[in-house]
Write a protein that holds these residues in place. Structure first.
Motif, PDB file in Angstrom:
ATOM      1  N   TRP A 137       0.840  -1.189   0.000  1.00  0.00           N
ATOM      2  CA  TRP A 137       0.000   0.000   0.000  1.00  0.00           C
ATOM      3  C   TRP A 137       0.882   1.247   0.000  1.00  0.00           C
ATOM      4  N   HIS A 138       0.455   2.261  -0.743  1.00  0.00           N
ATOM      5  CA  HIS A 138       1.202   3.519  -0.819  1.00  0.00           C
ATOM      6  C   HIS A 138       0.256   4.681  -0.528  1.00  0.00           C
ATOM      7  N   ALA A 139       0.674   5.541   0.372  1.00  0.00           N
ATOM      8  CA  ALA A 139      -0.105   6.743   0.701  1.00  0.00           C
ATOM      9  C   ALA A 139       0.757   7.959   0.395  1.00  0.00           C
ATOM     10  N   ASP A 140       0.383   8.727  -0.636  1.00  0.00           N
ATOM     11  CA  ASP A 140       1.138   9.905  -1.065  1.00  0.00           C
ATOM     12  C   ASP A 140       0.464  11.172  -0.552  1.00  0.00           C
ATOM     13  N   PHE A 141       1.226  11.949   0.202  1.00  0.00           N
ATOM     14  CA  PHE A 141       0.741  13.230   0.699  1.00  0.00           C
ATOM     15  C   PHE A 141       1.419  14.358  -0.072  1.00  0.00           C
TER      16      PHE A 141
END
Length: 333
Positions: A205-209
């Motif tokens: 999973w990747h969470a880009d802010f």
């Protein structure tokens, strides 16, 4: 120091450092936070280093950094199905190790190199170009799961925004802080897309802010989430306005959804207030080098510029190691 010896040490560093990074990513995607149970690390050395806190480095907490090269090879052999795509045909890989270990012994004991040692390592790096490109490009090839198909806690919580923190922060962060979030999932080349993303091996999973105005204080952010470091695969910081967290899909999806929420809260607290923070466009070469150096010195899971953050299917042609090889045609996997 003779120039050939310096070049030899640098090339070996590239080879061994890359194998350690690759092992880390594949084991994390296969086992999640339980990856440490699969290593027989040289814990004595790590324990000794821990007593000298004033001399700690970014990889002091990385058990892979304490394994000798000869100890890395059994890890790869025992998980060949996860590494074959990135290395060589098994017979070729195993046969080459005897020569490479001889080179490593000469380096480790500061003996004079053989005239062909540098060529041997550079040939190996050229042979690994394709696999290294695939490893990093796969990491950056994301899909956004469809809520009508996937019912896991991450998809429901952050794609459909049903998680309490998602409901509280997504719109608020965008309007009040200028921060947006994109969540996606990638597949390792050896894995298949499953029918259910819950406890899925080989997926990340990747969470880009993205922060439009304020920059992120990376060290402050990492300290704020110190209690959940073991559940974070990477924190990639390509510039002060973009931070990406990576998590293993093998780990409990509901717990990962909560971890993402904690990272979201911490990131908002870590934003630099006041005047517009400098982004890469505002930094000269020296300023960027200093920013990168500060960022890379925090923890082995934090990276400011590496293949894991910059290589995609579109970055062709490219040389992953600069040893005379390159990838010019898009490989399939």
């Amino acid at each position: 120091m003779p120039a050939r010896s310096l070049a030899l040490y640098a090339r070996w560093w590239q080879l061994e450092a890359w194998l350690r990074e690759l092992i880390y990513v594949e084991l994390r995607s296969l086992y999640g936070a339980a990856w440490l149970d699969r290593l027989r690390a040289a814990s004595g050395r790590q324990t000794q280093d821990a007593t000298y806190r004033h001399m700690s480095t970014a990889d002091s907490e990385n058990p892979l950094a304490y394994l000798d090269y000869s100890q890395l090879l059994p890890v790869i052999e025992n998980h060949w199905g996860q590494f074959e795509y990135a290395l060589l045909e098994s017979g070729s890989w195993n046969g080459r190790q005897e020569e490479l270990k001889r080179v490593r012994h000469r380096i480790g004991h500061i003996r004079k190199p053989h005239r062909d040692d540098l060529a041997r390592i550079e040939q190996t790096l050229r042979d690994l170009e394709r696999g290294a490109f695939i490893a990093c490009a796969a990491y950056n090839k994301r899909i956004i799961p469809r809520p009508e198909k996937f019912k896991d806690a991450m998809t429901a919580g952050w794609i459909s925004a049903e998680h309490p923190t998602a409901r509280r922060l997504i719109r608020h962060a965008d309007t009040q802080y200028g921060v947006s979030l994109e969540v996606g999932v990638s597949r390792r080349p050896w894995a298949s897309w499953p029918g259910d993303l819950e406890n899925a091996q080989g997926l990340l999973w990747h969470a880009d802010f993205y922060s439009r105005d304020r920059g992120v204080d990376v060290r402050y952010l990492w300290n704020e989430i110190r209690g959940i470091h073991p559940l974070i695969v990477h924190m990639l910081v390509t510039n002060p306005h973009h931070v990406q967290f990576t998590y293993s899909a093998v780990d409990d999806a509901a717990g990962t959804a909560d971890i993402l929420g904690a990272c979201f809260d911490a990131l908002l607290y870590s934003l630099r207030h006041g005047s517009r923070a400098q982004g890469l466009a505002d930094l000269d070469d020296q300023g960027f080098a200093e920013w990168k150096s500060r960022t890379d010195s925090i923890d082995y899971r934090i990276m400011s510029s590496s293949g894991w953050s910059i290589v995609s299917e579109d970055t062709l042609p490219i040389s992953m190691f600069g040893a005379g090889g390159s990838v010019e045609i898009h490989p399939t996997w």
